[in-house]
Design an enzyme around this catalytic site. Sequence first.
Site, short mmCIF file in Angstrom:
data_model
loop_
_atom_site.label_atom_id
_atom_site.label_comp_id
_atom_site.label_asym_id
_atom_site.label_seq_id
_atom_site.Cartn_x
_atom_site.Cartn_y
_atom_site.Cartn_z
N CYS A 1 -32.88 33.32 -47.18
CA CYS A 1 -32.27 34.64 -47.33
C CYS A 1 -33.32 35.67 -47.68
O CYS A 1 -33.25 36.81 -47.26
CB CYS A 1 -31.19 34.60 -48.39
SG CYS A 1 -31.72 33.83 -49.91
N GLU B 1 -23.54 36.48 -52.10
CA GLU B 1 -25.01 36.40 -51.92
C GLU B 1 -25.22 36.37 -50.41
O GLU B 1 -24.98 35.35 -49.77
CB GLU B 1 -25.55 35.10 -52.54
CG GLU B 1 -25.17 34.87 -53.99
CD GLU B 1 -26.16 35.46 -54.96
OE1 GLU B 1 -26.98 36.30 -54.55
OE2 GLU B 1 -26.09 35.10 -56.14
P1 NAD Z 1 -22.02 31.87 -42.66
O1 NAD Z 1 -21.48 33.17 -43.16
O2 NAD Z 1 -21.91 31.58 -41.22
O3 NAD Z 1 -21.29 30.66 -43.40
C1 NAD Z 1 -21.33 30.52 -44.80
C2 NAD Z 1 -20.14 29.71 -45.26
O4 NAD Z 1 -18.94 30.45 -44.99
C3 NAD Z 1 -19.99 28.36 -44.55
O5 NAD Z 1 -19.61 27.41 -45.51
C4 NAD Z 1 -18.86 28.64 -43.56
O6 NAD Z 1 -18.14 27.49 -43.19
C5 NAD Z 1 -18.00 29.60 -44.34
N1 NAD Z 1 -17.10 30.45 -43.55
C6 NAD Z 1 -17.28 30.89 -42.28
N2 NAD Z 1 -16.23 31.65 -41.91
C7 NAD Z 1 -15.37 31.72 -42.97
C8 NAD Z 1 -14.14 32.36 -43.23
N3 NAD Z 1 -13.52 33.10 -42.29
N4 NAD Z 1 -13.57 32.22 -44.43
C9 NAD Z 1 -14.17 31.49 -45.40
N5 NAD Z 1 -15.35 30.84 -45.22
C10 NAD Z 1 -15.94 30.96 -44.03
O7 NAD Z 1 -23.54 31.83 -43.14
P2 NAD Z 1 -24.61 30.65 -42.93
O8 NAD Z 1 -25.08 30.65 -41.53
O9 NAD Z 1 -24.15 29.37 -43.50
O10 NAD Z 1 -25.79 31.15 -43.87
C11 NAD Z 1 -26.81 31.99 -43.43
C12 NAD Z 1 -26.67 33.33 -44.08
O11 NAD Z 1 -26.61 33.19 -45.49
C13 NAD Z 1 -27.86 34.24 -43.83
O12 NAD Z 1 -27.40 35.54 -43.56
C14 NAD Z 1 -28.62 34.19 -45.15
O13 NAD Z 1 -29.44 35.32 -45.36
C15 NAD Z 1 -27.51 34.09 -46.13
N6 NAD Z 1 -27.96 33.52 -47.40
C16 NAD Z 1 -28.04 34.33 -48.50
C17 NAD Z 1 -28.49 33.84 -49.71
C18 NAD Z 1 -28.60 34.72 -50.93
O14 NAD Z 1 -28.80 34.18 -52.00
N7 NAD Z 1 -28.53 36.03 -50.80
C19 NAD Z 1 -28.87 32.49 -49.79
C20 NAD Z 1 -28.78 31.69 -48.67
C21 NAD Z 1 -28.31 32.21 -47.47
#
Ligand code: NAD
Length: 458
Positions: free
Chosen positions: A265, A230
Amino acid sequence: MQENIAIRNPATGAVEATLTSTTTIELDVMAAILKQGQRKWAKVPLQDRLNCIFRFGQLISANKQELAEILTKETGKPITQSLNEIGGAQNRIEHLRQNAAKWLSEEVIVGEGATLENIRYEPLGVIANISAWNFPYNVGFNVFLYALVAGNSVLYKPSEFATLTGQQFAKYLYQAGVPDDIFKCVVGDGETGQYILSLPLDGYFFTGSYKTGLHIAKTVAHKLVPVQLELGGKDPLYVTDDVTDIEQAAVSAAEGAFYNNGQSCCAVERIYVSEKIYDKFVEAFVAEVASYKVGDPMTVDTFIGPLTRAAQLTVLSDQVKDALEKGARLRLGGHALQGKGYYYAPTVFEHCDHSMALMIDETFGPLIGIQKVSSDEEAIGLMQDTAYGLTAAVFSSDRNRAMRILDQMDTGTVYWNCCDRVSPNVPWSGRRNSGLGSTLSAQGIRAFVQPKAYHLRP
Ligand code: NAD
């Protein structure tokens, strides 16, 4: 891996708590415990698993104020919006109450004759839920509650920006009767998440950015286990020339763009307005955004609090600089706010175009660009000019006109006269850079099971 995670209050920048990160050894042990526990949990009758989730919902409701304060403290989400999120997320539990048995029970496909044919739905096993911080209740519940009800065990890694909330989920799930060998909450950042990718798990369910989602999909591809993503969006909203109430359209569009400080999002990230109503719409939109109360997120009438992550201030400044250089007209804001915390003034640009980053790249903050269009065809072309495919919205008094436009959107969700909305009754899914697979609805229940076909000759 970092030994500790500092939980900072985005409203002040102060460290509220320091948590010890889960170590790789602890993660190995957790994965093994969850594997063993899952075999028992899968044999627990569905109704008993559901009862645990109902009790969890009751506990969350009973402790709503305290939980909202924790969420606000670590993410900066205004307290009224934290309370709304916690209350609203209960609709996932209600959805499971009404639908889990229907979609998880055995199906008799051929019940008579020489060979009987049935389908049973078996849990995937141990799944990882690597989650985001912007709506931890909504996006967390979409995954871990549905996974638990379907008989899986869950290794849950909340975002490092919403860890205190993640720990509350574990506390209340255990109190509600979910055994502690079925759900484990991990403390850590991206490096901890990276280690989770190397564990022998049976599915990866991720909410977060496109960049991380793509990396996860590539890293675990060789395991051939389900991967759901997502991801982000650059969601367009088009206001046609036939809207009957331009001011109301402006108020709705502004809320879609600025709710949760634009950190949704499915936030409206770019707006196209028919030239016939452009000036009136822009004036009403600017007036609405100018009326938002910006300030302490603990105050009940604050609508715009601080950004959750300090790093996002740079993304916003860069998009503002780029838009100004390329000739957009700044109507409101355009700068960070002085003083403590990660505050950015609600910002509105008009006369934007697609040469500007704020119309192409995900903004994820209180900044919006408005562009004038002269026809539906021009609007459709611009709305589709994106690598993302999460949602698209049209405001129009003519349903047929709106449907003709929405049918041409390559997005998982479309909205007519509404926006920035998620419902458990229908699938939540992104296309292209916005993700893979669906949560919520029947699809979101079935996402956590695998079908087994039975060919039976009595
Ligand atoms: P992010 O990708 O920075 O982090 C998300 C998660 O991934 C965190 O828990 C982080 O610690 C983990 N992570 C980071 N690097 C990793 C790796 N190498 N391996 C495994 N896990 C790792 O995103 P964010 O800043 O937390 O969230 C914001 C983003 O999420 C925005 O782009 C937003 O649009 C999206 N989002 C989408 C939805 C949806 O339903 N489509 C909902 C909420 C947020």
